[in-house]
Design a protein around this motif. Sequence first.
Motif, PDB file in Angstrom:
ATOM      1  N   LEU A  49      90.228 -27.580  -1.341  1.00  0.00           N
ATOM      2  CA  LEU A  49      89.076 -27.930  -0.504  1.00  0.00           C
ATOM      3  C   LEU A  49      88.509 -29.294  -0.904  1.00  0.00           C
ATOM      4  CD1 LEU A  49      87.231 -24.474  -0.261  1.00  0.00           C
ATOM      5  CD2 LEU A  49      88.586 -25.604   1.512  1.00  0.00           C
ATOM      6  N   ALA A  50      88.485 -29.571  -2.227  1.00  0.00           N
ATOM      7  CA  ALA A  50      87.960 -30.853  -2.691  1.00  0.00           C
ATOM      8  C   ALA A  50      88.861 -32.000  -2.217  1.00  0.00           C
ATOM      9  CB  ALA A  50      87.854 -30.854  -4.220  1.00  0.00           C
ATOM     10  N   LEU A  51      90.165 -31.763  -2.285  1.00  0.00           N
ATOM     11  CA  LEU A  51      91.124 -32.762  -1.823  1.00  0.00           C
ATOM     12  C   LEU A  51      90.919 -33.033  -0.336  1.00  0.00           C
ATOM     13  CD1 LEU A  51      93.655 -34.481  -2.489  1.00  0.00           C
ATOM     14  CD2 LEU A  51      95.053 -32.487  -1.899  1.00  0.00           C
ATOM     15  N   ARG A  52      90.734 -31.939   0.394  1.00  0.00           N
ATOM     16  CA  ARG A  52      90.582 -32.066   1.835  1.00  0.00           C
ATOM     17  C   ARG A  52      89.314 -32.866   2.170  1.00  0.00           C
ATOM     18  NH1 ARG A  52      87.931 -29.028   5.406  1.00  0.00           N
ATOM     19  NH2 ARG A  52      88.612 -29.121   7.586  1.00  0.00           N
ATOM     20  N   GLN A  53      88.227 -32.549   1.473  1.00  0.00           N
ATOM     21  CA  GLN A  53      86.972 -33.288   1.702  1.00  0.00           C
ATOM     22  C   GLN A  53      87.158 -34.782   1.477  1.00  0.00           C
ATOM     23  OE1 GLN A  53      83.508 -32.179  -0.457  1.00  0.00           O
ATOM     24  NE2 GLN A  53      83.054 -30.408   0.833  1.00  0.00           N
ATOM     25  N   GLU A  54      87.875 -35.092   0.394  1.00  0.00           N
ATOM     26  CA  GLU A  54      88.106 -36.489   0.044  1.00  0.00           C
ATOM     27  C   GLU A  54      88.865 -37.209   1.158  1.00  0.00           C
ATOM     28  OE1 GLU A  54      86.811 -37.724  -2.568  1.00  0.00           O
ATOM     29  OE2 GLU A  54      87.787 -39.672  -2.809  1.00  0.00           O
ATOM     30  N   GLU A  77      80.871 -25.197   0.919  1.00  0.00           N
ATOM     31  CA  GLU A  77      81.335 -26.312   0.099  1.00  0.00           C
ATOM     32  C   GLU A  77      80.215 -27.314  -0.158  1.00  0.00           C
ATOM     33  OE1 GLU A  77      84.932 -28.132   1.681  1.00  0.00           O
ATOM     34  OE2 GLU A  77      85.286 -26.285   2.801  1.00  0.00           O
ATOM     35  N   ILE A  80      86.248 -35.368  -5.339  1.00  0.00           N
ATOM     36  CA  ILE A  80      87.295 -34.884  -6.248  1.00  0.00           C
ATOM     37  C   ILE A  80      87.304 -35.650  -7.565  1.00  0.00           C
ATOM     38  CG2 ILE A  80      89.155 -36.343  -5.287  1.00  0.00           C
ATOM     39  CD1 ILE A  80      90.933 -33.710  -5.615  1.00  0.00           C
ATOM     40  N   LEU A  86      80.086 -28.979  -3.449  1.00  0.00           N
ATOM     41  CA  LEU A  86      81.343 -29.449  -4.036  1.00  0.00           C
ATOM     42  C   LEU A  86      81.306 -30.981  -4.121  1.00  0.00           C
ATOM     43  CD1 LEU A  86      84.229 -28.514  -4.907  1.00  0.00           C
ATOM     44  CD2 LEU A  86      84.925 -28.797  -2.526  1.00  0.00           C
ATOM     45  N   ALA A 137      94.433 -25.627 -13.645  1.00  0.00           N
ATOM     46  CA  ALA A 137      93.511 -26.408 -12.816  1.00  0.00           C
ATOM     47  C   ALA A 137      93.404 -27.859 -13.291  1.00  0.00           C
ATOM     48  CB  ALA A 137      92.135 -25.746 -12.781  1.00  0.00           C
ATOM     49  N   GLN A 138      93.342 -28.018 -14.624  1.00  0.00           N
ATOM     50  CA  GLN A 138      93.171 -29.367 -15.164  1.00  0.00           C
ATOM     51  C   GLN A 138      94.371 -30.256 -14.795  1.00  0.00           C
ATOM     52  OE1 GLN A 138      90.180 -29.660 -16.976  1.00  0.00           O
ATOM     53  NE2 GLN A 138      90.486 -31.866 -16.749  1.00  0.00           N
ATOM     54  N   PHE A 154      96.313 -34.284  -8.237  1.00  0.00           N
ATOM     55  CA  PHE A 154      95.589 -34.383  -6.965  1.00  0.00           C
ATOM     56  C   PHE A 154      94.816 -35.702  -6.916  1.00  0.00           C
ATOM     57  CE2 PHE A 154      95.073 -29.937  -4.920  1.00  0.00           C
ATOM     58  CZ  PHE A 154      96.382 -29.624  -5.214  1.00  0.00           C
ATOM     59  N   LEU A 155      94.204 -36.028  -8.068  1.00  0.00           N
ATOM     60  CA  LEU A 155      93.400 -37.240  -8.140  1.00  0.00           C
ATOM     61  C   LEU A 155      94.280 -38.473  -7.906  1.00  0.00           C
ATOM     62  CD1 LEU A 155      90.418 -37.659  -8.627  1.00  0.00           C
ATOM     63  CD2 LEU A 155      90.899 -38.048 -11.048  1.00  0.00           C
ATOM     64  N   TRP A 212      94.520 -30.968 -11.112  1.00  0.00           N
ATOM     65  CA  TRP A 212      93.470 -31.909 -10.713  1.00  0.00           C
ATOM     66  C   TRP A 212      93.914 -33.360 -10.958  1.00  0.00           C
ATOM     67  CZ3 TRP A 212      89.921 -34.672 -14.129  1.00  0.00           C
ATOM     68  CH2 TRP A 212      88.896 -35.337 -13.431  1.00  0.00           C
ATOM     69  N   MET A 214      84.511 -34.133  -9.848  1.00  0.00           N
ATOM     70  CA  MET A 214      84.442 -32.695 -10.126  1.00  0.00           C
ATOM     71  C   MET A 214      85.105 -32.332 -11.454  1.00  0.00           C
ATOM     72  SD  MET A 214      87.362 -30.969  -7.661  1.00  0.00           S
ATOM     73  CE  MET A 214      87.069 -29.279  -8.084  1.00  0.00           C
ATOM     74  N   PRO A 217      87.454 -29.530 -12.620  1.00  0.00           N
ATOM     75  CA  PRO A 217      88.268 -28.539 -11.904  1.00  0.00           C
ATOM     76  C   PRO A 217      88.086 -27.116 -12.426  1.00  0.00           C
ATOM     77  CG  PRO A 217      89.630 -29.882 -13.338  1.00  0.00           C
ATOM     78  CD  PRO A 217      88.276 -30.514 -13.339  1.00  0.00           C
ATOM     79  N   GLN A 245      89.557 -24.096  -4.487  1.00  0.00           N
ATOM     80  CA  GLN A 245      88.498 -25.098  -4.598  1.00  0.00           C
ATOM     81  C   GLN A 245      89.085 -26.512  -4.705  1.00  0.00           C
ATOM     82  OE1 GLN A 245      84.493 -24.835  -6.850  1.00  0.00           O
ATOM     83  NE2 GLN A 245      85.917 -25.611  -8.372  1.00  0.00           N
ATOM     84  N   LEU A 246      90.189 -26.613  -5.466  1.00  0.00           N
ATOM     85  CA  LEU A 246      90.846 -27.924  -5.596  1.00  0.00           C
ATOM     86  C   LEU A 246      91.346 -28.412  -4.239  1.00  0.00           C
ATOM     87  CD1 LEU A 246      92.975 -27.869  -8.855  1.00  0.00           C
ATOM     88  CD2 LEU A 246      91.182 -29.508  -8.234  1.00  0.00           C
ATOM     89  N   LEU A 251      81.684 -23.556  -5.354  1.00  0.00           N
ATOM     90  CA  LEU A 251      81.617 -22.934  -4.034  1.00  0.00           C
ATOM     91  C   LEU A 251      80.582 -21.812  -3.993  1.00  0.00           C
ATOM     92  CD1 LEU A 251      85.479 -22.599  -3.446  1.00  0.00           C
ATOM     93  CD2 LEU A 251      83.966 -24.458  -2.737  1.00  0.00           C
TER      94      LEU A 251
END
Lengths: 714, 121
Positions: free
Chosen positions: B75-80, A197, A203, A200, B39-40, B46-47, B43, A206, A208, B72-73, A213
């Motif tokens: 994972l990005a959420l989790r990172q945030e 990641e 959020i 990455l 995805a859009q 999620f945002l 996202w 990014m 989407p 990937q979305l 990755l």
Amino acid sequence: MSLDLEAARTAFVQEASDLLGEMEEALLAMERFGVQAESVNAVFRSAHTIKGSAGLFSLEDMVDFTHILETVLEEVRAGRKSVDSEDISLFLECGDHLRHLVDDFANHAHPTESRQATSRRLLERLQDLQAPRRSRSGKGPSIAAGDTIPGGDGVQSEAWHLSIRLDPEVLKTGIDPLSLFRYLGKLGEVQRIDVLEDNLPSISEMDPERLYLGFEIQFRSRANRTEIESVFEFVREGSTIRMVPPHAQIVEYLQLLQSLPEGPDRLGELLVSCGALTTTELAQMLSLQRKSDLDRPPTLGRILVEQEVVPQVVVNAALQRQKSFRERSSQESRVVKVDVSKLDHLINLVGELVIATAGARIAAIGERSLPLEEAVNGVTKLVEEIRDAALGVRMIPVGEVFNRFPRVVRDLSKELGKRIDLQIEGADTELDKSMVERIVDPLTHIMRNAIDHGIEPVERRRLAGKPEVGTIRMDAWHDSGSILIQVSDDGGGLDRERILRKAIASGLVQPGQELTDREVIGLIFEPGFSTAETVTNLSGRGVGMDVVKRNIEVLRGEIDVESHPGTGTTMRIRLPLTLAIIDGFQVLAGKAAFVVPLDLVKECADFVDSSIHGDLVVLRGEALPFLRLRDLFSIAGPRPSRESLVVVQYGNHRMGIVVDQLAGELQAVIKPMGALFRELKAIGGTTILGNGSVALILDVPHLSQTFARRSRIC
Amino acid sequence: MPRPVSEAASRTHPMKIIVTKSENQLRLRLAGELCISQAQTAWDRFLQVAEAGSDLTVDFASLTEIDTAGIQLVLALRQEMVREDRKLHLVNPSPEVAEAFAFLGRGDLFRDFPPSGNASP
């Protein structure tokens, strides 16, 4: 044995002999370019597959033998064992032995006592090789051995390591990387995937639909690099896909780390955690990296070169080699194997079809019906195309013959203590299958001559100021309906004086007889001629060039020699592309019909007596030797008031053939002559015309040679 | 080899994201498919929840398909969430979702919450 089993037996024999061919080629590549993953894998795969198939037929001898061979090869593949030229010889012998075992099986023969003795002898030597601390003192340097590269041992991991950074836009194309990796699972076992990641973004920043990755994959598979690469075929553009094979050298991992964006430290840890490297291997690698960092980021090739493990040329050659390996393996899947007898049957039927069509055509013309004639014309055209396509199916690359020569050159030059480089060009030039099989012996003889008599010993080459390594070139190319195969060496050339002495001694030439260089060289084709000062077991076994020449003439071909003292000899063989069906040109003399191969006909003209000057006819200012078919075949009856001249050309010889009448083009299915007529020189075969009568096919090559000789004399 | 196209790209299967709020806890229920074609939209949602500032539970029980874009979305959420030191629970993965995460070596994200085994909405 039931029919099915018999078919399986044939399939096994065919497969095994192909595999043994590949194995030999890969072994020679290993000797030449060093131990490469590709070549070792190819050798290993061959042995492994043969073992598996032999097991199906309960061929215990073969299974046991390949098992030991495979075990040794596994050591080589794992980088635990280095390989020198002597080992390659042993592996080659093992391949030969396997071939004999397969032949025995094909012939339903039980292995003889001597075969079993060979088995035991080779197995002993293989086991010696396997013994861990084998004394290697007194031997030549080993090639590309793992232990000659400091810090470059093969790693323990038995899995491929794939580092995949796909094009960020890949998701938008509808390709899901996840399904690619699942597909990968069909080629082997995806042991572990690590998702990176690192790139990455947060959020809110990014996109989407972009892929950020990275993926690191541990993958166990017997598939080769090409097969694995093909999984990523559709996403290659814009992507970075790096693959490290099982038991790779540490430098390969080093190179991998340096080429990826995340940086070596981060990835190094990852490689350890996913099992690609052990901690010791990582430490070794990082120290190697520090060393190279002092300078600049190295490439694998450069590290090897800098450490003087392999010269640059070898690296380049190896890369080239890998490329051709890859290209070939991608072709293999598009080939269908067909029994030769089925093909022969097809060609025979096509031959009959051609004759039958000609008959229909004559009948149609007799009917004076335009629609019928047009229909027959349409059929005739299609039949011609079918004929060409059917003959095309039987065409195979002459490389099938050339392929055996690297081994011949290797073994013989070793035996004679010479150093010879074999260069092959035009191996994909195609030739009828039946011809390919029949030029093996003549070519082998010519090659042996080139190795034995052509290329001089190293010492003599050095004195002559030539490179110590002699070169033999094999070329093949198409030229107006023929194929030309040429073998040239950069040796000493033919020794005119010695040939002459020998010819005089054997009574072929009278002392004091004046001969041109060409005529002297031509003497080597005379029966019972051999110039080798000492008879080796290579050539000079009583089979002389006269036999070669005869074999080639049987194929309606010819052989020609060119020799320059001190710089080398060139043997050129010209052969027709096929022996089955030709486009012919029909001519008449009296009531007899003759056929001239159309490829050889240059032009036709009216023939007038006033243009004759002795034995020559003058056509637009050019003098041509000519012959009258009437005279040649003693055809009785008066000559017609108007005769025609057919100008033919074969190689460099042009000549005219005077005939009563031109009858036009036809397709001639060549029927071989009966044994009784085989000695007739001017006739190459017969064919059946549409009206059922027989026509003779003129042997133009023979006629033109005869006349060229005659015209030179006068 | 066949050109691997994510199935979601070729047919439309609505994705639903239902957000419920109780006390200081946001709950995000995903249903349908979380794939590149959605995805859009995903996202955007999620945002929104990422900016809400509270702890978050994402329920995967009714999610029948997820692809790389979807993962990937997540994972990005989790990172945030990790960056902002907020709690994120990923719960009730359907078998398809659990398998996809496990295949990519991220099965551990659901570790505290065993797969629900119930994929139907």
